[in-house]
Design an enzyme around this catalytic site. Structure first.
Site, PDB file in Angstrom:
ATOM      1  N   ARG A  99     -84.795  -5.018 -48.772  1.00  0.00           N
ATOM      2  CA  ARG A  99     -85.793  -5.412 -50.001  1.00  0.00           C
ATOM      3  C   ARG A  99     -85.859  -4.256 -51.041  1.00  0.00           C
ATOM      4  O   ARG A  99     -86.927  -4.355 -51.742  1.00  0.00           O
ATOM      5  CB  ARG A  99     -87.280  -5.815 -49.694  1.00  0.00           C
ATOM      6  CG  ARG A  99     -87.231  -7.303 -49.285  1.00  0.00           C
ATOM      7  CD  ARG A  99     -86.927  -7.634 -47.600  1.00  0.00           C
ATOM      8  NE  ARG A  99     -87.094  -7.030 -46.677  1.00  0.00           N
ATOM      9  CZ  ARG A  99     -88.009  -7.188 -45.560  1.00  0.00           C
ATOM     10  NH1 ARG A  99     -88.677  -8.070 -45.714  1.00  0.00           N
ATOM     11  NH2 ARG A  99     -87.822  -6.251 -44.437  1.00  0.00           N
ATOM     12  N   HIS A 159     -59.359 -13.149 -54.481  1.00  0.00           N
ATOM     13  CA  HIS A 159     -58.641 -14.560 -54.336  1.00  0.00           C
ATOM     14  C   HIS A 159     -57.408 -14.659 -55.409  1.00  0.00           C
ATOM     15  O   HIS A 159     -57.689 -14.340 -56.406  1.00  0.00           O
ATOM     16  CB  HIS A 159     -59.469 -15.648 -54.487  1.00  0.00           C
ATOM     17  CG  HIS A 159     -60.287 -16.077 -53.331  1.00  0.00           C
ATOM     18  ND1 HIS A 159     -61.669 -16.887 -53.394  1.00  0.00           N
ATOM     19  CD2 HIS A 159     -60.557 -15.449 -52.190  1.00  0.00           C
ATOM     20  CE1 HIS A 159     -62.219 -16.794 -52.183  1.00  0.00           C
ATOM     21  NE2 HIS A 159     -61.589 -16.074 -51.519  1.00  0.00           N
ATOM     22  N   ARG A 164     -51.225  -5.193 -44.458  1.00  0.00           N
ATOM     23  CA  ARG A 164     -51.671  -6.314 -43.611  1.00  0.00           C
ATOM     24  C   ARG A 164     -50.769  -6.511 -42.315  1.00  0.00           C
ATOM     25  O   ARG A 164     -49.697  -6.109 -42.355  1.00  0.00           O
ATOM     26  CB  ARG A 164     -51.745  -7.730 -44.099  1.00  0.00           C
ATOM     27  CG  ARG A 164     -52.691  -7.886 -45.299  1.00  0.00           C
ATOM     28  CD  ARG A 164     -52.811  -9.115 -45.858  1.00  0.00           C
ATOM     29  NE  ARG A 164     -53.504  -9.310 -46.996  1.00  0.00           N
ATOM     30  CZ  ARG A 164     -53.503 -10.079 -48.028  1.00  0.00           C
ATOM     31  NH1 ARG A 164     -52.508 -11.128 -48.049  1.00  0.00           N
ATOM     32  NH2 ARG A 164     -54.408  -9.871 -48.997  1.00  0.00           N
ATOM     33  N   LYS A 219     -56.942 -19.178 -49.588  1.00  0.00           N
ATOM     34  CA  LYS A 219     -57.872 -19.895 -50.124  1.00  0.00           C
ATOM     35  C   LYS A 219     -58.053 -20.217 -51.740  1.00  0.00           C
ATOM     36  O   LYS A 219     -58.272 -21.163 -52.277  1.00  0.00           O
ATOM     37  CB  LYS A 219     -59.350 -19.403 -49.855  1.00  0.00           C
ATOM     38  CG  LYS A 219     -59.725 -19.413 -48.407  1.00  0.00           C
ATOM     39  CD  LYS A 219     -60.896 -18.904 -47.803  1.00  0.00           C
ATOM     40  CE  LYS A 219     -60.909 -17.169 -48.045  1.00  0.00           C
ATOM     41  NZ  LYS A 219     -60.098 -16.551 -47.145  1.00  0.00           N
ATOM     42  N   ASP A 270     -57.547 -13.814 -46.279  1.00  0.00           N
ATOM     43  CA  ASP A 270     -56.236 -13.983 -46.899  1.00  0.00           C
ATOM     44  C   ASP A 270     -55.495 -14.825 -46.321  1.00  0.00           C
ATOM     45  O   ASP A 270     -54.159 -14.829 -46.182  1.00  0.00           O
ATOM     46  CB  ASP A 270     -55.563 -12.673 -46.748  1.00  0.00           C
ATOM     47  CG  ASP A 270     -56.317 -11.430 -46.992  1.00  0.00           C
ATOM     48  OD1 ASP A 270     -56.934 -11.449 -48.139  1.00  0.00           O
ATOM     49  OD2 ASP A 270     -56.588 -10.338 -46.357  1.00  0.00           O
ATOM     50  N   GLY A 292     -54.513  -2.923 -51.842  1.00  0.00           N
ATOM     51  CA  GLY A 292     -53.378  -2.439 -51.661  1.00  0.00           C
ATOM     52  C   GLY A 292     -52.855  -1.875 -50.348  1.00  0.00           C
ATOM     53  O   GLY A 292     -51.878  -1.390 -50.091  1.00  0.00           O
ATOM     54  N   ASN A 297     -65.569  -7.451 -51.853  1.00  0.00           N
ATOM     55  CA  ASN A 297     -64.633  -7.086 -51.230  1.00  0.00           C
ATOM     56  C   ASN A 297     -63.328  -8.171 -51.109  1.00  0.00           C
ATOM     57  O   ASN A 297     -62.059  -7.677 -50.715  1.00  0.00           O
ATOM     58  CB  ASN A 297     -65.192  -6.897 -49.866  1.00  0.00           C
ATOM     59  CG  ASN A 297     -66.307  -7.692 -49.335  1.00  0.00           C
ATOM     60  OD1 ASN A 297     -66.498  -9.089 -49.998  1.00  0.00           O
ATOM     61  ND2 ASN A 297     -66.880  -7.546 -48.409  1.00  0.00           N
TER      62      ASN A 297
HETATM   63  P1  IMP Z   1     -66.015  -4.682 -45.708  1.00  0.00           P
HETATM   64  O1  IMP Z   1     -66.306  -6.127 -45.718  1.00  0.00           O
HETATM   65  O2  IMP Z   1     -65.538  -4.115 -46.875  1.00  0.00           O
HETATM   66  O3  IMP Z   1     -67.284  -3.854 -45.015  1.00  0.00           O
HETATM   67  O4  IMP Z   1     -64.836  -4.551 -44.340  1.00  0.00           O
HETATM   68  C1  IMP Z   1     -65.170  -4.879 -43.350  1.00  0.00           C
HETATM   69  C2  IMP Z   1     -63.933  -5.541 -42.495  1.00  0.00           C
HETATM   70  O5  IMP Z   1     -63.674  -6.954 -43.219  1.00  0.00           O
HETATM   71  C3  IMP Z   1     -62.798  -4.669 -42.775  1.00  0.00           C
HETATM   72  O6  IMP Z   1     -61.610  -4.708 -41.614  1.00  0.00           O
HETATM   73  C4  IMP Z   1     -61.813  -5.451 -43.801  1.00  0.00           C
HETATM   74  O7  IMP Z   1     -60.525  -4.929 -43.829  1.00  0.00           O
HETATM   75  C5  IMP Z   1     -62.304  -6.833 -43.725  1.00  0.00           C
HETATM   76  N1  IMP Z   1     -62.234  -7.620 -45.104  1.00  0.00           N
HETATM   77  C6  IMP Z   1     -63.354  -7.576 -45.730  1.00  0.00           C
HETATM   78  N2  IMP Z   1     -62.916  -8.404 -47.004  1.00  0.00           N
HETATM   79  C7  IMP Z   1     -62.013  -8.983 -46.819  1.00  0.00           C
HETATM   80  C8  IMP Z   1     -61.039  -9.799 -47.351  1.00  0.00           C
HETATM   81  O8  IMP Z   1     -61.491 -10.385 -48.272  1.00  0.00           O
HETATM   82  N3  IMP Z   1     -59.893 -10.219 -46.846  1.00  0.00           N
HETATM   83  C9  IMP Z   1     -59.483  -9.780 -45.800  1.00  0.00           C
HETATM   84  N4  IMP Z   1     -60.329  -8.881 -44.933  1.00  0.00           N
HETATM   85  C10 IMP Z   1     -61.469  -8.365 -45.525  1.00  0.00           C
HETATM   86 MG    MG Z   2     -57.797 -11.758 -50.118  1.00  0.00          MG
END
Ligand code: IMP
Ligand code: MG
Length: 333
Positions: free
Chosen positions: A136, A42, A254, A16, A13, A251, A39
């Site tokens: 796999r 952008h 942060r 980018k 965040d 949502g 996850n």
């Molecule tokens: P996961 O990637 O959903 O398994 O989450 C693992 C950790 O990475 C958690 O703390 C999430 O909040 C964080 N996380 C995953 N993707 C992002 C992202 O795009 N921005 C910020 N934090 C992320």
């Molecule tokens: Mg983001």
């Protein structure tokens, strides 16, 4: 350019999406390659419209850019189709044939896991989907008939493009501190390496072919989910300073902390950064909002930029002064 990696400096965040969308227009990118999975969201603001993209590369605002989803990426099919419709990129987006697929069951597994709850994952199911890839047993893009119109050999396409001197941008996702291997935050990390070398690797680009690594710093630091955040301030304080943010994708609120020069230096070095982008300068120095020339920044803001350059040893070439893709001070030659 011609081959540039964009990597997030902290916990994701950093903005980018905004930097990539600017480069898409300004450098007239030929290729933009999305890594990672669903996850990460952008955010792109363009022509008064806000897009939160989980699958489509942030460079979509340039109609000439070929958009690719990397071989190492993990594709959420429903989200992909939703965003292709939203951005109308049907004729110029491709998914690597060997990208893996994330399914509904992975999200259910993610949400049912006590460990993942403790980490505070996004709940999309990326961890379980990657587990399956490692076992796999994952489905790949080439296995799904509905993806057929989009499936491509992106590795050959990208490397052919590089041979021809095209402008290629490799779009990293999340932040370096969430790296499974390198940020030092295990187990409060994501399920992949988020560093610059891994971004190139996911796209099928060898390290010697990368020309520039742009590390993206935000002017303050945020993190979602659990795990340490050095210098963390309270939500009340964050609200007072104007730093309080809610995640584009999930949502969630942060957490926030001031800019960390030591961490910036360390991460610039490990990622081999050749340039730095600094976003949201206007959030900590509101008088800088919308400025597009370095000379027009306040003395305090200039000092902050200089301090980053001195302490990290990396030139701050791109500075974000507002949400729009074009609210940028571009100090490149
Ligand atoms: P996961 O990637 O959903 O398994 O989450 C693992 C950790 O990475 C958690 O703390 C999430 O909040 C964080 N996380 C995953 N993707 C992002 C992202 O795009 N921005 C910020 N934090 C992320
Ligand atoms: Mg983001």
């Amino acid at each position: 350019m011609p081959c540039t990696v964009i990597v997030g400096a902290f916990w994701g965040d950093e903005g980018k999406g905004k930097i990539i969308s600017y480069l898409a227009l300004k450098d007239n990118l030929d290729f933009c390659v999305r890594t990672g999975s669903v996850n990460a969201a952008h955010t792109v603001w363009y022509e008064n419209k806000k897009y939160a993209l989980h699958m489509v590369p942030a460079a979509f605002i340039n109609p000439k850019t070929r958009l690719l989803v990397a071989a190492g990426a993990n594709v959420h099919v429903a989200q992909f189709f939703k965003e292709v419709e939203l951005t109308q990129v049907q004729t110029r987006i491709g998914i690597d044939e060997n990208a893996s697929i994330i399914e509904e069951k992975h999200s259910a597994q993610d949400k049912a896991s006590a460990v993942n709850k403790g980490i505070g994952t996004t709940g999309w199911g990326v961890g379980p989907a990657i587990e399956e890839r490692v076992k796999r047993t994952a489905k790949l893009a080439k296995d799904l008939p509905e993806l057929k119109p989009y499936v491509a050999d992106t590795i050959t396409e990208i490397n052919d493009g590089l041979d021809q001197g095209k402008n290629v941008l490799l779009e990293g996702t999340q932040g370096f501190m969430l790296s499974l291997f390198l940020g030092g935050g295990y187990p409060y990390v994501t399920s992949r390496d988020t560093g610059a070398s891994a971004i190139a690797s996911e796209a099928g680009v060898g390290p010697t072919r990368v020309d520039e690594v742009i590390i993206v710093f935000k002017s303050f630091i945020t993190r979602v989910g659990a795990g340490p955040l050095p210098g963390e301030i309270t939500k009340e304080e964050a609200l007072k300073r104007g730093w309080f943010e809610v995640a584009a994708g999930t949502g969630r609120e942060r957490r926030s902390a001031p800019f960390d020069f030591d961490l910036a230096k360390k991460n610039a070095r490990i990622n081999g950064a050749t340039q730095a982008a600094l976003t949201k300068l206007d959030v900590i120095f509101p008088e800088c909002n919308g400025k597009r020339r370095f000379d027009d920044l306040s003395a305090e803001a200039k000092q902050f930029v200089k301090e980053i350059e001195e302490k990290t040893g990396v030139p701050v070439t791109l500075i974000g002064t507002g949400p729009n893709a074009l609210d940028i001070i571009d100090r490149r030659k």
